[in-house]
Write an enzyme that holds these catalytic residues in place. Structure first.
Site, PDB file in Angstrom:
ATOM      1  N   CYS A 166      78.588 122.706 -11.009  1.00 30.21           N
ATOM      2  CA  CYS A 166      78.174 121.442  -9.906  1.00 30.21           C
ATOM      3  C   CYS A 166      78.979 121.601  -8.567  1.00 30.21           C
ATOM      4  O   CYS A 166      78.784 122.526  -7.939  1.00 30.21           O
ATOM      5  CB  CYS A 166      78.449 119.943 -10.737  1.00 30.21           C
ATOM      6  SG  CYS A 166      77.682 118.811  -9.727  1.00 30.21           S
ATOM      7  N   HIS A 178      75.204 120.374 -15.216  1.00 24.45           N
ATOM      8  CA  HIS A 178      76.286 120.248 -16.079  1.00 24.45           C
ATOM      9  C   HIS A 178      76.044 121.001 -17.328  1.00 24.45           C
ATOM     10  O   HIS A 178      75.480 120.255 -18.238  1.00 24.45           O
ATOM     11  CB  HIS A 178      76.816 118.934 -16.135  1.00 24.45           C
ATOM     12  CG  HIS A 178      77.556 118.234 -14.838  1.00 24.45           C
ATOM     13  ND1 HIS A 178      78.842 118.180 -14.460  1.00 24.45           N
ATOM     14  CD2 HIS A 178      77.002 117.686 -13.595  1.00 24.45           C
ATOM     15  CE1 HIS A 178      79.090 117.870 -13.278  1.00 24.45           C
ATOM     16  NE2 HIS A 178      77.870 117.263 -12.835  1.00 24.45           N
ATOM     17  N   GLU A 218      78.141 121.436 -19.545  1.00 27.15           N
ATOM     18  CA  GLU A 218      78.973 120.432 -20.552  1.00 27.15           C
ATOM     19  C   GLU A 218      78.334 119.046 -21.029  1.00 27.15           C
ATOM     20  O   GLU A 218      78.978 118.572 -21.757  1.00 27.15           O
ATOM     21  CB  GLU A 218      80.296 120.442 -20.016  1.00 27.15           C
ATOM     22  CG  GLU A 218      80.698 119.359 -18.661  1.00 27.15           C
ATOM     23  CD  GLU A 218      80.048 119.728 -17.618  1.00 27.15           C
ATOM     24  OE1 GLU A 218      79.593 120.675 -17.257  1.00 27.15           O
ATOM     25  OE2 GLU A 218      80.442 118.909 -16.549  1.00 27.15           O
TER      26      GLU A 218
END
Lengths: 205, 258
Positions: free
Chosen positions: A82, A186, A188
């Site tokens: 990001c 993202h 994650e």
């Protein structure tokens, strides 16, 4: 186990990234020091926030040179997430013009709506379109969904584009050059698909 | 194509999750961690967690609880409740929240929105607006868990929040909350059409059609709900199947790798 340095410059969702790396079989090591970056097998630069502030934070911790040395001279695998991806660019236009890490030649500019219904920031799950094969996307299907939340995007030469995503006329969602990778989304926070991508990165390290 | 998000909202009060009606008569619905785990297994698009009594009790956000909750949460997580300053926001992001929802402070100290957006980026600042219908002709924003009238309309506050740099608006009807009688479509549409950041519709969802209406009539970018997921058999995935059948773009798990 691969030691993955996660750079702490007080602009990050550190825990999310650290937990995901741990889940993917890497050994996460949160660090805000050059020594922590130097002894890692791979480096992740996470980040939420604004470009100019982020560069100031990296600078005040004397982290810019160590990152560049490890990545460009010692070829340690690097993943920007990001804002971390955006910081890889030559310069950014958020909060004035600011020099970036210049790991991949490019500029970070604001998304421009392509219709009155288009909302900025671009928030939510969207598909990646594979442009170039990359070990980062091994076993990740074309058009897989990832979670995005951003108002700026990375503009660069075609040779660095790994995936694009349809929004605001299309933007670069993954950049890559040799050992350097940057994802606008993202991983994650993108459930199984995101963890698969992180596992691929750890395997490269 | 960008997908419409279906977001379960978790309301937290005194060590448990609760669900009330019209911001009152809270009923307990199991522990927070269990709910987060269930939604994680179900791979929902995103979660919103609101600590609804923090501000009233003048508490800080409970960083430890957020830390625990996000342990197994590999999807976006928004935390709200009790946020009064930039340190609260930093603390929440640090322990694993991806975004924060600012409610009372958005009215009491609007400068916080600007500071937070500048420091952490617009994308992680959600301004959460609770409103009631005011006589027949308008709406009014309430803060402190719906207890304090502000004299502001949701439209005014949403526009101000956008100008100050908020990334999203979570728009909750207090009248519809917990009633499962459908979203307050007029207000959602008014706000959605007046601003250009995403609006998350909240309060009143009772069946898949209500979600569909919030998107098509209300022009919302995302739909949030609590009661319907706690008290009925309906799951976020059921809602997404319905939306998909009605040509609304959603993320379905069969497109994901095994």
């Amino acid at each position: 186990m691969k030691k993955i340095a996660i750079i702490d410059y007080s602009m990050c969702n550190l825990d999310s990234v650290s937990r995901a790396v741990d889940r993917c079989g890497g050994t996460p090591s949160i660090t805000s020091e050059a020594s922590g970056i130097r002894n890692a097998d791979g480096i992740i630069l996470p980040g939420v926030g604004a470009f100019a502030e982020a560069m100031t934070e990296l600078e005040s911790r004397d982290l810019i040179k160590p990152i560049k040395t490890q990545v460009l001279e010692r070829h340690v695998p690097f993943l920007g997430i990001c804002l971390g991806m955006q910081l890889m660019a030559t310069k950014g236009y958020e909060g004035g013009v600011t020099s970036g890490l210049d790991l991949i030649r490019g500029e970070v500019v604001r998304l421009v709506p392509d219709s009155p219904q288009t909302r900025i920031p671009h928030v939510g799950w969207n598909e990646i379109i594979k442009i170039k094969a990359s070990p980062l996307f091994q076993d990740v299907p074309d058009k897989a969904n990832f979670y995005f939340v951003h108002s700026y995007h990375f503009k660069c030469d075609n040779e660095y584009i790994i995936t694009t995503t349809q929004y605001c006329g299309g933007f670069v969602s993954t950049v890559g050059h040799e050992n350097c990778f940057g994802v606008q989304f993202h991983p994650e926070k993108s459930l199984k698909t995101g963890l698969l991508l992180l596992r691929n990165f750890i395997n490269i390290c | 194509m960008l997908k419409v998000r279906v977001i379960p909202t978790l309301l937290y009060k005194n060590f448990g999750l609760v669900k009330g009606e019209r911001f009152n008569s809270w009923r307990r619905v199991g522990t927070a961690l269990q709910s987060v785990n269930v939604y994680s297994i179900r791979e929902v698009d995103e979660l919103v967690f609101l600590d609804i009594t923090a501000t009233e009790e003048k508490r800080q956000p409970d960083f430890e609880i957020i830390d625990d909750l996000t342990d197994e949460c590999f999807m976006p997580f928004t935390a709200g409740g009790g946020i009064r300053n930039i340190e609260d926001i930093h603390g929440l992001l640090r322990v694993g929240a991806d975004k924060v929802a600012i409610n009372s402070a958005a009215v009491v100290s609007p400068g916080l929105i600007r500071d937070a957006a500048r420091r952490f980026g617009a994308q992680c600042v959600i301004v959460s607006i609770d409103f009631k219908k005011y006589r027949d002709d308008g709406y009014e924003v309430f803060i402190n868990s719906g207890k304090t009238a502000t004299g502001l309309t949701p439209l005014e506050l949403a526009k101000e929040a956008e100008e100050l740099g908020a990334g999203e608006i979570l728009l909750t009807s207090i009248d519809r909350d917990g009633t499962m009688s459908g979203y307050e479509l007029d207000c959602i549409r008014q706000v959605s059409e007046a601003i250009s950041i995403p609006v998350i519709a909240s309060g009143g969802a009772g069946c898949p059609q209500h979600f569909y209406e919030a998107i098509t009539i209300g022009k919302a970018s995302a739909v949030a709900a609590a009661s319907v997921f706690h008290f009925t058999e309906l799951t976020p995935l059921d809602v997404k199947h319905y939306l998909h059948q009605h040509d609304i773009p959603v993320r379905l798990p069969d497109t994901e790798p095994k």
